[in-house]
Design a protein around this motif. Structure first.
Motif: not given
Length: 271
Positions: A79-93, A137-141
């Motif tokens: 299952v691929t969970y696509a996010l807007a930017q790397p900081s959000e990927v790191q946060a979810v991981m 692209k900016g602060p993580a949500a």
């Protein structure tokens, strides 16, 4: 069966992805990792992934085998969970790991300028968390929300599987032959994708691809019993591997089949 009758005239879509496990424990994990909207039903938990896909968390006894039992640590899908930017990927991981996930690949820069990581959830499902760009692209949500969710099936022959799903009515979107194929999703639904099984397993950090499909059921909600009967007939004529000796009881309002690689589909009439 001729070419005209082989193809279904009804709209076929992946409406719900069911993951087998302990529904109570799975609910706690997914609530912590993704923060989706959830509601309980008899024997299962319904999950709305922020409008990008619907999941169901259910016990194995409730949903059946969901296909053939997994023969390795790889269940045959991602299952691929696509996010807007790397900081959000790191946060979810990080959140998923804290909630009990086993990290398979730490989040880092990946191919074609992307950024991704992967983990195994407590129910055994494999998730890849990814962003198209490796630059923020900016602060993580504060609570990252997915831009899209896809489920990639690890198959023997993506081109053959493409033909099977096209016969059912899915429309191909991106087609890279045996490397990667996906289909147009309907609004708010999970996108269905295809990759060679061994390549998919390696992509998320698993060396043994195995050959099972346990723990997963894909569901389509049809409008009428006649639509279900038509889909069963098309699947049978296009190479399905029935999950039981009799895949459908006429007029029951439900049915099921397995695709050429053994992934199980449940069919039911819309509620």
């Amino acid at each position: 069966m001729n070419e005209q009758t082989r193809h279904t005239k009804t709209l076929f879509a992946l409406d719900v992805v069911t993951l087998a496990g302990d529904p109570a424990a799975s609910k706690d994990f997914y609530a912590a990792a993704f923060g989706p909207l959830m509601s309980k039903s008899a024997g299962s938990v319904e999950v709305d992934m922020h409008g990008t896909g619907r999941f169901e968390l259910a016990s194995a006894t409730t949903v059946g085998s969901g296909g053939e039992g997994a023969s390795s640590s790889f269940p045959g899908y991602v299952v691929t969970y696509a996010l807007a930017q790397p900081s959000e990927v790191q946060a979810v991981m990080d959140t998923a790991a804290h909630a009990g996930a086993h990290v398979l690949k730490p989040a880092k820069k990946a191919l074609f300028g992307s950024f991704s990581g992967s983990f195994r959830a407590p129910d055994g499902s494999i998730w890849k968390v990814a962003a198209d760009s490796n630059k923020n692209k900016g602060p993580a949500a504060a609570a990252p929300r997915p831009t899209e969710i896809s489920i990639i099936l690890g198959v023997k022959d993506p081109k053959a599987s493409r033909a099977f799903y096209q016969a059912l009515g899915l429309k191909t979107d991106r087609d890279y032959g045996n490397k990667y194929i996906d289909f147009h999703p309907v609004d708010g639904a999970v996108r269905l994708c295809l990759m060679q099984r061994g390549v998919l397993a390696k992509d998320v950090g698993i060396n043994d691809p195995g050959d099972g499909t346990g723990g997963l059921t894909l569901s389509h909600r049809a409008a009428t019993n006649e639509d279900i009967e038509q889909l069963i007939a098309v699947a049978d004529s296009s190479g399905s591997r029935s999950a039981t000796p009799r895949a459908h009881e006429a007029g029951s309002g439900s049915g099921h089949f397995a695709d050429p690689d053994g992934f199980r589909w449940n069919l039911s009439t819309s509620k």
